[in-house]
Design an enzyme around this catalytic site. Structure first.
Site, PDB file in Angstrom:
ATOM      1  N   GLU A 147       0.817  -1.145  -0.006  1.00  0.00           N
ATOM      2  CA  GLU A 147      -0.426  -0.076  -0.012  1.00  0.00           C
ATOM      3  C   GLU A 147       0.800   0.935  -0.267  1.00  0.00           C
ATOM      4  O   GLU A 147       0.700   2.135   1.425  1.00  0.00           O
ATOM      5  CB  GLU A 147      -1.468   0.119   0.959  1.00  0.00           C
ATOM      6  CG  GLU A 147      -2.065  -1.015   0.949  1.00  0.00           C
ATOM      7  CD  GLU A 147      -3.309  -0.891   1.860  1.00  0.00           C
ATOM      8  OE1 GLU A 147      -3.336   0.052   3.350  1.00  0.00           O
ATOM      9  OE2 GLU A 147      -4.097  -1.890   1.890  1.00  0.00           O
ATOM     10  N   GLU A 318      -7.166  -7.555  -0.333  1.00  0.00           N
ATOM     11  CA  GLU A 318      -7.476  -7.657   0.628  1.00  0.00           C
ATOM     12  C   GLU A 318      -8.657  -7.218   0.612  1.00  0.00           C
ATOM     13  O   GLU A 318      -9.074  -5.894  -0.080  1.00  0.00           O
ATOM     14  CB  GLU A 318      -6.464  -6.239   1.114  1.00  0.00           C
ATOM     15  CG  GLU A 318      -5.113  -7.028   1.701  1.00  0.00           C
ATOM     16  CD  GLU A 318      -4.837  -6.228   2.581  1.00  0.00           C
ATOM     17  OE1 GLU A 318      -5.038  -5.454   3.528  1.00  0.00           O
ATOM     18  OE2 GLU A 318      -3.600  -5.710   2.352  1.00  0.00           O
TER      19      GLU A 318
HETATM   20  C1  GAL Z   1      -4.138  -2.351   5.174  1.00  0.00           C
HETATM   21  C2  GAL Z   1      -3.203  -3.268   5.069  1.00  0.00           C
HETATM   22  C3  GAL Z   1      -3.116  -4.166   6.031  1.00  0.00           C
HETATM   23  C4  GAL Z   1      -3.873  -4.320   7.342  1.00  0.00           C
HETATM   24  C5  GAL Z   1      -5.470  -3.516   6.962  1.00  0.00           C
HETATM   25  C6  GAL Z   1      -6.860  -3.565   7.798  1.00  0.00           C
HETATM   26  O1  GAL Z   1      -4.609  -1.116   4.787  1.00  0.00           O
HETATM   27  O2  GAL Z   1      -2.463  -3.678   3.817  1.00  0.00           O
HETATM   28  O3  GAL Z   1      -1.979  -5.239   5.838  1.00  0.00           O
HETATM   29  O4  GAL Z   1      -3.175  -3.354   8.109  1.00  0.00           O
HETATM   30  O5  GAL Z   1      -5.526  -2.302   6.630  1.00  0.00           O
HETATM   31  O6  GAL Z   1      -8.185  -2.932   7.755  1.00  0.00           O
END
Ligand code: GAL
Length: 637
Positions: A147, A318
């Site tokens: 990110e 994710e």
């Molecule tokens: C994302 C990140 C992850 C985790 C997640 C939690 O932004 O890539 O590592 O922190 O958020 O929602």
């Protein structure tokens, strides 16, 4: 039926757990119907516990264990979380915020993209990781870093950034006289005698020269591109597996198209409920109404944007599986929403959707963030929905991607230009583009988001390009001379590439005498009504010149004018105004529209029409009733 090439996955942190449980985890992942497991992106302190002492054993074993269960590994480079010893070695590697304060150790992303020694440390660790796993049969994809830009980390106001910025300026402008002229530094006696005298555009008494600020934004974006390219080149020389990066929602301060050009797949991290509280333009009523479903358009917008960034290849890396920890409020999704979000991504062309994360961590920052498993290993509600999608995918026809009938231009450079000089509180480029996207989706249209390049526009009957503050001549010519119906404005061509007002005055469209003679920003509580419905909110231009009236203010002013196939909107219209514009443009472009109930959205693929009901209750649609938080798939119309 032949299953499509779509698959599911999960983010996993073997270093967080006793190795004795890895094989059980892997078997359960495979049984749930998951294909992909992303590992490694935060594990630098365990891969290299001390400078130069490498411990690969645990990662070798974890990858073997996952692979032996039939899973494919996405391996992340660990550069988003430099270990504590790195700071001892390179005390000046930290990014500084705009107030000049170091962004301290103790979370993540504290590095400065311009720090030469940190860059070399990353080159070293990425080379070691790629040497070791580049030909590993279980490593089937890569992720660079994690990110970029998250937690406001693109811009760094450090001495390293300053030195690199001066070099960047010297390469771009050639001579200090050229820079002074281009920026208008005669204003307020800001002329520089050499590139070494130029500072960063922070800590000035009042606002810095906008040309200076915009140059720094462009430079900072280039630093991200450069950092990512270094990693991609190292991996590509050692592996045939595709390389990706996981972008974020509404982070616009580097040029994602430019980063994406060095990668094979774009991925992004989709947190619909966190985003609704945190970054969707929305009223409190809207936030309350969709608090457990997420905004009906925000995820879709990013699916369409990252499809363009990935040149057709994209994933959700994710996916929120339950409540998150980081937004102002963190409710649970309504039952059915995890499945809906997953299918929505596939309907927009995702190759894979991976859930974040496998098991909820009982320690450290994200202990209140759901996983597919609870900390005690029992399944959390998201796991059942993931399993359901896995079963459905096994029987689903392949999704044939289809070109959408509408192109919506998104330009990162325009985003920086709006933020450098918004002219009124709350006026921002993402906001105006997203308002147009919402209007298109309310009318039932599928949308392709495209970069601001003439060659990206071919074949679309309708093109919307609001807010392109800098309009290069080739793009202007393509927009105005093509076959498509085109919507431009407001602020089209409002600045030169060096952030000056051009003369002839904007928008200076080929073959049209249209001139924006004055611009004003408006208090939010002083909208201006339009004849026939809708309002101007926030921003208004005075238009002079010929053209057919498309929208007229109640005071008789021209708000939108048309010449031939080009419509120029000299204002920020509210939802009702944009709905009128979209209906009119679709009729002219002969595109069918739908009257969708609030909270219902459609997406067309080559073979199917998907209906998504974001409402909690059964909702009547032109395709029949759809259950609350539900998905309906129909053969194409
Ligand atoms: C994302 C990140 C992850 C985790 C997640 C939690 O932004 O890539 O590592 O922190 O958020 O929602």
């Amino acid at each position: 039926m032949t299953p499509g090439p779509r698959s599911l996955g999960v983010c996993y942190y073997p270093e967080h757990w006793d190795p004795a449980i890895w094989a059980v985890d892997a078997r359960r992942m495979a049984e749930a119907g998951l294909t992909w497991v992303r590992v490694g992106e935060f594990a630098w302190s365990r891969i290299e516990p001390e400078p130069g002492r490498l411990d690969w054993d645990w990662l070798d074993a974890a990858i073997d264990t996952l692979g032996a269960a039939g899973l494919k590994v996405v391996l992340g480079t660990p550069t988003a979380t430099p270990p504590r010893w790195m700071l001892t070695r390179h005390p000046d590697m930290l990014a500084l915020d705009a107030e000049g304060r170091p962004r301290g150790f103790g979370s993540r992303r504290h590095y400065c993209f311009s720090h030469a020694s940190y860059h070399e440390e990353c080159r070293r660790i990425v080379t070691l990781v790629a040497d070791r796993y580049g030909r590993n049969p279980h490593v089937a994809a890569w992720q660079t870093d994690n990110e970029y830009g998250c937690h406001a980390t693109t811009l760094s106001w450090s001495p390293a950034a300053l030195a690199a910025f001066r070099r960047w300026l010297a390469a771009r402008y050639g001579s200090i006289a050229a820079l002074n002229a281009a920026w208008g530094n005669v204003f307020w006696s800001m002329d520089y005698g050499s590139f070494d005298e130029i500072g960063l555009p922070n800590l000035t008494v009042t606002e810095p020269n906008p040309a200076h600020a915009l140059a720094f934004r462009r430079f900072s974006s280039d630093q991200v591109v450069r950092f990512n390219r270094m990693q991609a080149e190292i991996i590509r020389a050692r592996s045939d597996a595709p390389i990706s990066h996981n972008y974020m929602g509404r982070i616009t301060d580097f040029d994602h198209y430019a980063v994406g050009a060095d990668l094979d797949i774009a991925t992004w991290d989709s947190y619909p409920l966190g985003f609704l509280e945190d970054r969707v333009p929305a009223t409190p009523e809207h936030q309350r109404r969709f608090a457990q479903q997420g905004d009906p358009d925000f995820q879709a917008f990013h699916h369409d944007l990252y499809r363009a960034v990935g040149r057709g290849r994209w994933w959700v890396m994710e996916q929120q599986p339950g409540p998150v920890n980081w937004a102002p409020f963190n409710p649970a999704p309504l039952p059915g929403m995890v499945r809906l979000w997953t299918w929505e991504a596939f309907a927009h062309g995702a190759e894979a959707v991976c859930y974040f994360r496998w098991r909820q961590a009982p320690f450290a920052q994200e202990q209140m963030h759901a996983g597919l498993l609870r900390p005690d290993n029992a399944g959390a509600p998201g796991l059942d929905e993931a399993r359901q999608v896995a079963r459905e995918l096994a029987d689903a026809p392949a999704v044939a991607p289809a070109r959408a009938p509408v192109a919506l231009v998104f330009d990162y450079d325009a985003d920086w230009a709006w933020s450098v000089q918004p002219h009124g509180r709350g006026l921002d480029y993402f906001g105006i583009v997203f308002a147009h996207y919402r209007a298109l989706r309310r009318a039932g249209l599928s949308v392709d988001i495209v970069p601001p390049r003439a060659d990206a526009l071919a074949g679309y009957p309708l093109i919307l390009a609001p807010g392109l503050m800098h309009l290069p001549p080739a793009l202007a010519a393509r927009l105005c001379d093509g076959e498509a119906e085109v919507l431009l404005g407001p602020r089209t061509g409002a600045r030169t590439g060096d952030f000056a007002i051009p003369v002839p005055l904007p928008p200076a469209l080929p073959g049209w005498d249209l001139v924006v003679s004055r611009v004003e920003s408006l208090r939010p509580d002083m909208p201006r009504a339009l004849v026939g419905g809708g309002q101007v909110t926030g921003y208004a231009e005075t238009l002079e010149g010929s053209g057919e009236r498309v929208l007229t203010g109640e005071d008789g002013s021209a708000v939108a004018l048309r010449r031939g196939r080009v419509t120029y909107m000299g204002a920020w219209g509210d939802a009702a105004a944009l709905d009128r514009l979209v209906a009119d443009l679709c009729a002219r472009a002969r595109l069918a529209t739908l009257a969708l109930p609030d909270g219902v959205r459609v997406r067309d693929t080559g073979a199917e029409r998907f209906w998504f009901n974001h409402n909690p209750q059964v909702t009547e649609t032109p395709a029949g009733p759809i259950p609350g938080a539900g998905v309906l798939r129909q053969p194409s119309v």
